[in-house]
Design an enzyme around this catalytic site. Structure first.
Site, PDB file in Angstrom:
ATOM      1  N   LEU A  94     -18.816   2.106  37.727  1.00  0.00           N
ATOM      2  CA  LEU A  94     -18.421   3.115  38.726  1.00  0.00           C
ATOM      3  C   LEU A  94     -18.180   4.419  37.971  1.00  0.00           C
ATOM      4  CD1 LEU A  94     -15.891   1.132  40.969  1.00  0.00           C
ATOM      5  CD2 LEU A  94     -18.338   1.581  41.381  1.00  0.00           C
ATOM      6  N   HIS A 110      -9.593  -8.496  34.924  1.00  0.00           N
ATOM      7  CA  HIS A 110     -10.351  -8.720  33.683  1.00  0.00           C
ATOM      8  C   HIS A 110      -9.870 -10.036  33.072  1.00  0.00           C
ATOM      9  CE1 HIS A 110     -12.729  -7.780  30.161  1.00  0.00           C
ATOM     10  NE2 HIS A 110     -11.684  -8.169  29.429  1.00  0.00           N
TER      11      HIS A 110
END
Ligand code: GRF
Length: 200
Positions: A94, A110
């Site tokens: 992004l 994550h």
């Protein structure tokens, strides 16, 4: 009620954890109203369909450059009146166009204890391969705000997971998902949704 978009690329087990948490009333300040996939073959799209959640596919290779890709994503999010974004196994990059438009309103899961095993090139099984190769005894998962630095935003939540004798990357990945990712992401999602709902 905060309208949430979940961005996905793969199997969607983190999306499923969010859907299940929502159905169990654990995300009272938010509602998942859109799933955005980076590819049409993501099984996460099946999960969205089963949960009657609108979905769409926005592929990076359909756009000439990052700016155009970012603009397409922001246009779709705005058209769906999205207030916050959850990256759940999302693998496309992004750019600043999206990050600026949703500053401090994008969270990511994550599969390690940041700052270990994170940043460029650390995703999916590669994270667990690196942890096993380094010989760490403890790993885990992290939910953080998304900014311009890969895995660099403010850390919101972390949960440790012990590595066990004989772990393969696949076995470790599953344990980190079950014991950390699928718990942390719904919790962090509700935390940020509640803050946004109160105008904080
Ligand atoms: C997994 O590697 C998970 O650790 C990470 O994204 C990948 C796919 O997750 N967060 P999912 O099953 O698509 O949610």
């Amino acid at each position: 009620m905060i309208r949430i978009a979940v961005m996905v690329s793969g199997g969607g087990t983190n999306l499923q954890a969010l859907i299940d948490a929502q159905n169990a009333g654990k995300i009272p300040h938010g509602r998942i109203t859109l799933v955005v996939a980076s590819n049409a073959s993501a099984y996460a799209l099946e999960r969205a369909k089963k949960a009657n959640i609108d979905s769409c596919v926005i592929k990076r290779k359909d756009y000439g450059n990052q700016v155009a890709f970012d603009a397409a994503i922001v246009e779709t999010l705005h058209a769906n009146k999205i207030d916050m974004v959850v990256l759940a196994g999302y693998l496309s990059i992004l750019g600043s166009g999206v990050i600026e438009a949703y500053r401090d309103r994008i969270i990511n899961i994550h599969p390690s204890l940041i700052p270990s095993f994170c940043g460029k090139g650390f995703y999916g099984l590669k994270v667990h391969e690196a942890a096993l190769a380094r010989g760490v005894k403890v790993t885990g998962a992290t939910v953080h705000l998304v900014n311009e630095i890969p895995d660099g935003g403010r850390i919101l939540k972390q949960k440790a997971v012990y590595i066990e004798e004989g772990d393969t990357p696949e076995i470790l990945q599953k344990r980190v998902m079950e014991q950390a990712e699928w718990i942390l992401l719904p919790e962090a999602c509700e935390e940020i949704a509640a803050q946004l709902d109160k105008g904080e």
